[in-house]
Design a protein around this motif. Structure first.
Motif, PDB file in Angstrom:
ATOM      1  N   LEU A  41      30.172  53.177  34.606  1.00 14.41           N
ATOM      2  CA  LEU A  41      30.688  51.842  34.305  1.00 14.41           C
ATOM      3  C   LEU A  41      30.328  50.892  35.434  1.00 14.41           C
ATOM      4  N   ARG A  42      29.907  49.688  35.070  1.00 15.51           N
ATOM      5  CA  ARG A  42      29.496  48.713  36.081  1.00 15.51           C
ATOM      6  C   ARG A  42      30.733  48.140  36.770  1.00 15.51           C
ATOM      7  N   ARG A  43      30.608  47.953  38.079  1.00 10.71           N
ATOM      8  CA  ARG A  43      31.725  47.405  38.849  1.00 10.71           C
ATOM      9  C   ARG A  43      32.063  45.984  38.399  1.00 10.71           C
ATOM     10  N   ASP A  44      31.029  45.187  38.093  1.00  9.77           N
ATOM     11  CA  ASP A  44      31.323  43.811  37.691  1.00  9.77           C
ATOM     12  C   ASP A  44      32.057  43.773  36.351  1.00  9.77           C
ATOM     13  N   GLU A  45      31.804  44.783  35.478  1.00  8.79           N
ATOM     14  CA  GLU A  45      32.540  44.875  34.214  1.00  8.79           C
ATOM     15  C   GLU A  45      34.021  45.141  34.481  1.00  8.79           C
ATOM     16  N   LEU A  46      34.297  46.056  35.409  1.00 12.03           N
ATOM     17  CA  LEU A  46      35.683  46.387  35.743  1.00 12.03           C
ATOM     18  C   LEU A  46      36.385  45.222  36.408  1.00 12.03           C
ATOM     19  N   ARG A  47      35.664  44.521  37.297  1.00  4.77           N
ATOM     20  CA  ARG A  47      36.273  43.360  37.970  1.00  4.77           C
ATOM     21  C   ARG A  47      36.629  42.283  36.953  1.00  4.77           C
ATOM     22  N   ALA A  54      40.478  36.013  39.142  1.00  4.58           N
ATOM     23  CA  ALA A  54      40.233  35.861  40.584  1.00  4.58           C
ATOM     24  C   ALA A  54      38.761  35.570  40.843  1.00  4.58           C
ATOM     25  N   ASP A  55      38.477  35.023  42.058  1.00  2.94           N
ATOM     26  CA  ASP A  55      37.072  34.800  42.420  1.00  2.94           C
ATOM     27  C   ASP A  55      36.414  36.133  42.759  1.00  2.94           C
ATOM     28  N   GLU A  56      35.100  36.122  42.925  1.00  2.00           N
ATOM     29  CA  GLU A  56      34.321  37.347  43.084  1.00  2.00           C
ATOM     30  C   GLU A  56      34.774  38.162  44.291  1.00  2.00           C
ATOM     31  N   ALA A  57      35.016  37.488  45.405  1.00  2.00           N
ATOM     32  CA  ALA A  57      35.391  38.206  46.635  1.00  2.00           C
ATOM     33  C   ALA A  57      36.734  38.897  46.478  1.00  2.00           C
ATOM     34  N   HIS A  58      37.712  38.166  45.943  1.00  2.00           N
ATOM     35  CA  HIS A  58      39.029  38.766  45.772  1.00  2.00           C
ATOM     36  C   HIS A  58      38.994  39.894  44.741  1.00  2.00           C
ATOM     37  N   ALA A  59      38.243  39.717  43.665  1.00  2.00           N
ATOM     38  CA  ALA A  59      38.155  40.751  42.641  1.00  2.00           C
ATOM     39  C   ALA A  59      37.511  42.024  43.196  1.00  2.00           C
TER      40      ALA A  59
END
Length: 695
Positions: A41-47, A54-59
């Motif tokens: 599973l892709r990390r960006d999918e989970l975030r 949330a923004d990218e850094a916090h996620a």
């Protein structure tokens, strides 16, 4: 072994118990990973799915933190590192034979059972695995779609079960699944129609009318419509039919049977097919708490096999019936004698014809039944034979069952050191048990052993796991309820020894399991929950013990006598304590429990010394030392206590101080602050006596 439960309340059961997931986000992450087990599973999918606001850094930081928490929780549950594999941009939960996921098992059995040529047993198994909607209590878009899909599959399973069981004339079984179908989807008119037909077949016209009225009302309130023409037609046809059937019964003066009981007498044109379905149905009904109906179905199945089946089919039916009777048994309400009547002939068959797997299984069941029947040496021999038979089979679950029975036999025979070694082997095999009920029962028996040997911290750990697991695995099986009641009652005793009285009221068995609490444990709990009434409770307990002692299963008998004697000593009832300690010695020796007799000799030595009978006390103390089992941590502090009191009675204050100090130290080393406190009082009394003598 990791068991993943996604149907109903989401939880993970690992070798050390339930995996504690600290936050909702961690639970959602774990649920999603185990649902998609084996997929990268892709990390960006989970975030985006979990921290889309949330923004990218916090996620990214939140995902790293959640993964860390998940790994720590899995490690605390006794799982090895590497359950969650990660790459720079992806991660996944690994697959393996040690992981069991209820959704996968449910889907496999459901799809297999829905095939036209499949046996009905697969559908029954699928229905039993569906404990609730997918991830109840957790929200998420991905949850909702899967929840609907699995709920629809569950409904398809129930509909198919009702159709197939009805077609085979098994109305009682079909009726129970139709009720469940209607509970899931009360707006489905087909379910209402099926139930009206069942009530008509049972000759209950009033129930037909009630079902029709309920259907009409729920459709009006929820959808604003009236029942369909089909439902109206079914109501008219079956309602009239049921009324005629009832009038005919009255005219013929036929004794009324329970609803649906006649269904077990109806067979299709293929008796063996009906017998197989009755086996599945009987086990399923018994698992839902209907022991009478389940047993009746299984007996009927066996009768069919005995008439039409081969010797192999008859032996299989015997084992299923015997196993179910054992499931319904507890040490105080045993059906093991009856179970052995079925298991014995099956065991004889498999000893001659095999295969080894069935022989090992029948040996395990025979050993358990023998243990429940108090044929201890026979249980040990059968368990040892079973372990030898399956040595090359590589069946860890069957091995775990056999090892547990062997440990129970050794423990019941007072061979505590050997029992501890075998139970440690059983602990290593615990992850192989696929059924949480079996895990719960094992943990209870290991906790009982720790109580007997004086390992108080170990006993508390095992018994608390039983209480926790019994809440996670609600079950109508008597063993589960007995296990929870006994675990709570034994915890009260364990915490009493640790002087933790504020925790005791919270451990009283709740009303729904109180009736399953063995009677002696209820009395013993009263001693610690109501210490001000100790003497009156002991008097009541004495009377009850006189009439019931020889009906109690070991080791409950010796354990009850032991606690009674110790509480009599605390209450100053020295003469009564000496008498019951003597009975304890005779009781243990008559059953060849030499190690158990040692502690009673210690108790008698203390009681006799307090009465001034020092020479008799010294003989008891000597016999205690000769009979002591090195695995019993209770005996050394009691021996030292007897030495101290005998020395004080002889006027040797220095020796008395030395022995009593050692006794107190030994009691504290096993966590027994209660007895250590009483020994401290005896030390103070010894100092006063010494100063008085000097003056």
């Amino acid at each position: 072994m990791l068991q993943v439960y996604l149907l109903g309340r989401f939880h993970l059961l690992a070798p050390h118990g339930e995996v504690v997931l600290p936050t909702v986000k961690v639970r959602l992450l774990a649920a999603y990973l185990f649902w998609r087990q084996g997929e990268w599973l892709r990390r960006d999918e989970l975030r985006g799915m979990l921290w889309g606001e949330a923004d990218e850094a916090h996620a990214s930081g939140s995902l790293r933190t959640a993964l860390k928490c998940l790994r720590q929780a899995l490690r605390s549950g006794g799982l090895p590192d590497g359950v969650v594999e990660t790459q720079q941009t992806m991660l996944r939960v690994v697959t393996g034979p040690g992981y069991w996921v209820d959704v996968r098992a449910f889907e496999e059995k459901a799809r297999l059972g829905l095939r036209e040529s499949a046996e009905t047993g697969s559908l029954m198994t699928a229905a039993s695995l569906y404990h609730g909607d997918f991830l109840e209590g957790l929200d998420g878009d991905w949850c909702l779609a899967e929840r609907r899909r699995l709920a629809d599959l569950h409904l398809a399973v129930l509909r198919a079960l009702v159709d197939r069981l009805t077609a085979s004339g098994l109305n009682q079984a079909a009726y129970s699944y139709a009720r469940r179908w209607l509970a899931v989807d009360p707006l489905d008119e087909v379910a209402h129609q099926a139930l009206m037909r069942f009530y008509a077949a049972m000759g209950q016209p009033a129930r037909v009318v009630e079902q029709y009225e309920y259907c009409r009302q729920v459709l009006k309130v929820e959808l604003g419509i009236v029942p369909s023409e089909t439902t109206e037609r079914v109501f008219q046809e079956v309602g009239l039919s049921a009324a005629r059937k009832k009038r005919s019964r009255v005219r013929r003066n036929i004794t009324r049977r329970e609803p649906g009981s006649e269904s077990l007498d109806r067979f299709s044109k293929e008796p063996l097919l009906n017998a197989r379905m009755l086996l599945y149905y009987g086990q399923a009904v018994a698992a839902q708490g209907d022991s009478v109906g389940g047993k009746a179905a299984l007996v009927k199945a066996f009768e069919i096999y005995r008439k039409y089946g081969s010797d192999a089919e008859q032996s299989k039916a015997r084992l299923v019936l015997g196993q179910t009777l054992l499931w319904l048994s507890t040490p105080l309400t045993s059906q093991a004698d009856e179970a052995l009547q079925y298991i014995g002939p099956a065991l004889a068959y498999y000893r001659i014809f095999g295969p080894l797997a069935e022989l090992g299984r029948s040996l395990a069941l025979a050993a358990e039944a023998s243990w429940l029947c108090r044929r201890n040496n026979e249980a040990i021999a059968l368990a040892q034979e079973g372990l030898a038979v399956i040595a090359d089979l590589k069946d860890p679950e069957l091995e775990a069952h056999l090892v547990l029975i062997l440990g129970l036999g050794l423990r019941q025979g007072g061979r505590l050191g050997e029992a501890r070694v075998i139970f440690e082997r059983a602990v290593r095999a615990l992850p192989s048990l696929s059924n949480p009920r079996d895990v719960l029962w094992f943990l209870l028996q290991r906790g009982v052993l720790s109580c007997l040997t004086g390992e108080l911290s170990s006993a508390e750990r095992f018994l608390r796991e039983v209480v926790t697991l019994s809440q996670l695995v609600p079950s109508p099986w008597p063993k589960v309820k007995v296990a929870e009641a006994m675990a709570r009652s034994l915890l009260i005793i364990v915490l009493h020894y640790q002087d933790r009285y504020l925790e005791l009221p919270n451990l009283v068995p709740p009303p729904e399991v109180r009736e399953y609490n063995p009677e002696p444990l209820s009395y013993l709990n009263s001693l610690f929950l109501l210490p001000a009434n100790r003497k009156s409770i002991l008097k009541d307990l004495e009377g009850w013990l006189r009439s019931s002692l020889y009906n109690l299963p070991p080791p409950m008998s010796t354990y009850t006598i032991r606690v009674v004697v110790e509480q009599m000593l605390v209450a100053g009832m020295d003469r009564e304590a000496a008498r019951w300690a003597t009975l304890g010695v005779r009781f243990a020796r008559s059953r060849d429990w030499t190690g158990c007799a040692a502690l009673f000799y210690c108790h008698r030595a203390v009681a006799l010394t307090r009465q001034g009978q020092v020479e008799r006390a010294e003989r008891c103390r000597r016999w205690a030392e000769e009979a002591a089992d090195e695995a019993d941590y209770w005996v050394p502090p009691w021996l030292a206590r007897a030495d101290g009191l005998i020395a004080r009675a002889r006027g040797d204050a220095a020796a008395a101080k030395k022995h009593l100090a050692r006794s107190r130290q030994l009691f504290l080393s096993i966590g027994d602050r209660y007895d250590a406190r009483h020994v401290k009082s005896e030390m103070n009394a010894n100092m006063i006596s010494a100063k008085t003598a000097e003056a």
